[in-house]
Structure formats: C-alpha cells, structure tokens
Design a protein around this motif. Sequence first.
Motif, PDB file in Angstrom:
ATOM      1  N   SER A 116       3.700   4.403  13.333  1.00  0.00           N
ATOM      2  CA  SER A 116       4.563   4.813  12.233  1.00  0.00           C
ATOM      3  C   SER A 116       4.774   3.684  11.232  1.00  0.00           C
ATOM      4  O   SER A 116       4.825   3.919  10.015  1.00  0.00           O
ATOM      5  N   VAL A 117       4.931   2.452  11.724  1.00  0.00           N
ATOM      6  CA  VAL A 117       5.184   1.315  10.825  1.00  0.00           C
ATOM      7  C   VAL A 117       3.894   0.651  10.365  1.00  0.00           C
ATOM      8  O   VAL A 117       3.925  -0.142   9.411  1.00  0.00           O
ATOM      9  N   MET A 118       2.763   0.947  11.001  1.00  0.00           N
ATOM     10  CA  MET A 118       1.515   0.276  10.646  1.00  0.00           C
ATOM     11  C   MET A 118       1.096   0.522   9.198  1.00  0.00           C
ATOM     12  O   MET A 118       0.602  -0.413   8.530  1.00  0.00           O
ATOM     13  N   PRO A 119       1.240   1.734   8.620  1.00  0.00           N
ATOM     14  CA  PRO A 119       0.878   1.899   7.205  1.00  0.00           C
ATOM     15  C   PRO A 119       1.653   0.977   6.273  1.00  0.00           C
ATOM     16  O   PRO A 119       1.089   0.455   5.307  1.00  0.00           O
ATOM     17  N   VAL A 120       2.928   0.769   6.555  1.00  0.00           N
ATOM     18  CA  VAL A 120       3.721  -0.139   5.722  1.00  0.00           C
ATOM     19  C   VAL A 120       3.229  -1.570   5.873  1.00  0.00           C
ATOM     20  O   VAL A 120       3.081  -2.307   4.884  1.00  0.00           O
ATOM     21  N   LEU A 121       2.966  -1.997   7.097  1.00  0.00           N
ATOM     22  CA  LEU A 121       2.486  -3.357   7.335  1.00  0.00           C
ATOM     23  C   LEU A 121       1.134  -3.587   6.665  1.00  0.00           C
ATOM     24  O   LEU A 121       0.904  -4.647   6.068  1.00  0.00           O
ATOM     25  N   VAL A 122       0.250  -2.607   6.750  1.00  0.00           N
ATOM     26  CA  VAL A 122      -1.068  -2.733   6.134  1.00  0.00           C
ATOM     27  C   VAL A 122      -0.955  -2.774   4.614  1.00  0.00           C
ATOM     28  O   VAL A 122      -1.626  -3.569   3.942  1.00  0.00           O
ATOM     29  N   MET A 123      -0.097  -1.936   4.066  1.00  0.00           N
ATOM     30  CA  MET A 123       0.062  -1.908   2.611  1.00  0.00           C
ATOM     31  C   MET A 123       0.670  -3.201   2.087  1.00  0.00           C
ATOM     32  O   MET A 123       0.225  -3.749   1.070  1.00  0.00           O
ATOM     33  N   LEU A 124       1.672  -3.725   2.776  1.00  0.00           N
ATOM     34  CA  LEU A 124       2.306  -4.955   2.320  1.00  0.00           C
ATOM     35  C   LEU A 124       1.394  -6.168   2.482  1.00  0.00           C
ATOM     36  O   LEU A 124       1.564  -7.165   1.774  1.00  0.00           O
ATOM     37  N   ALA A 125       0.436  -6.101   3.398  1.00  0.00           N
ATOM     38  CA  ALA A 125      -0.487  -7.221   3.598  1.00  0.00           C
ATOM     39  C   ALA A 125      -1.494  -7.364   2.473  1.00  0.00           C
ATOM     40  O   ALA A 125      -2.179  -8.386   2.397  1.00  0.00           O
TER      41      ALA A 125
END
Length: 274
Positions: free
Chosen positions: A64-73
Amino acid sequence: MDAFRHVVGQPSADVLDAAAAGALPWGVYWSSLLAVLVLAPTAAARAQSVRAGVVGVSHGTVWSVMPVLVMLAGERGALWGLLAVTQVACLVLAVTGGGGAEKGCPGGRGREATLACAWHLMASQLFYAGGHRCAFDGLHFACAFTGFKHFNFYVMGVLLATNTWGGDIVACATLPAAAAAMVARRAAVVDDDAAFPPAFRASLARLALGYSLLRTVGLVVSTAFVAAMRRHLMVWAIFAPKFAFEACGMCVSELLLVLGVVSGLRAANKEKKE
C-alpha cells in the motif's frame, strides 16, 4: 507528444500536462492512504488461517505504501522499490529456509538474531540506495513538493521524512511477516491456530527488540564520537549531522516499529478471537 500538442494546441496541452502532474501524485496519495486504512487491516478477516492473516496484513501494508515511496524516490524509485522487495524476500528465505527447528531448539533464537541484524542492515542500505547521506544538504527537499505547489510545513515534513526513512518503513512493516515466517519453520505450530499466536508474539518481540537494540547501538556510538570529537574542527560538518540523523532515525524507526508490531498483534488476536 508533439503531434498531440499540434492537434489540441499549445495552451491546451500545457493545461493538460499541469493537470496530469497534479492529479497523478494526489491519486497515489489517496489510493495508498485508503489501502493502508481500509484494505490492509481487513486482510486478516479474509485469511484462512492466523498466519495467513498476519502475513496478509504485513504485505498489504507494504504494497500500500510502496507506490508513494517509489514516487517520492524520483527517477531511481522503480529500482529502489525492486531492491527493497527483493531484499525482504531473499533475507526471509535465507534465514528461515533449509530445514525446520522444533520448538525449544536453540537454533531458533540464533536465526531470529541473525534476521534482526539483516533487517537493520537492509534499512541502512536502503537509506543510502535512495541517494541519501548523513548531511543536511543531502536531504531530498524537492520530493516534499511532489504534487504540491504551495509550502505546508507539516505536509512537507511528512513527505520528506517518508522519503528519507523509507527503508525503515519497509523494514518495520514487514517485520510481522518475518516473525510469522520464523514460526512457520515449526511444523507443530504453523498448522495450529491456537498455538500460533503465542509463538508469533514471542518471535515478533525478539525481532523487534533486536532491531531496536541495533538502532540504539548506532545512536550510542554516534553520541560517543560526538562527545569525543566535540573540539574537532569538523565537528559540525561530519559528526554532528551524523548524530542528528541517528537521533531522528531512532525516533522515526521506534514509532514505525510500534505501529508494525501493533498491526501484527491485532491481526493475530483478531483471528484468534474469531
């Protein structure tokens, strides 16, 4: 893209580009928030066993949080996400695979200590793999403005912390699944819904305490170096930033660790009651 701009016109294309640039991040934020608050916690209710419920909640939170982490990276986000997922899977397989240890075998706690060390090293490695370093000018301030045009202290702070300590988010969210995998090595426990929760709680407690202990050791060592080098010429350029990052990382990781442990225990207890 040039043909599209020629058909719709340059002003209209600019408007559509701006709308897409703002809508995509907000769509990721809201979908991840909905998944974390609604979908991931309900995975235990849909599972067929206690262990499956714990693993479902843990994996659901990570994905669930991986899309946010990938986008912010940013540009390296896809590779960072692939590295994080691969490391989690390989570490669990390496430590828990290859034979089982019955309850009471001394090798079980040794494997848990090894997994806790590996989890801490993974969080540290993901910190540097994301392009970060222990310096204030190494913070990715631009990622805090992803999807936003105006400054907001609290929102930007949360996004910056999420990007900086994304490795700790992955590590703490997957810790219940790792503990469940350790318990699954015991054939007498994994298929027994009554025996699994006590063994899972003990394994999760040891993993969480080991992970927290390693974080504390890093902070103590950094504190000792700052105290010893307090008169050094480069104390504010090298030692103080390292201490600040260790202290802030300690606070963030402890908060994330509590949330991860609570989510795992709730999933196990909920299934036990049902």
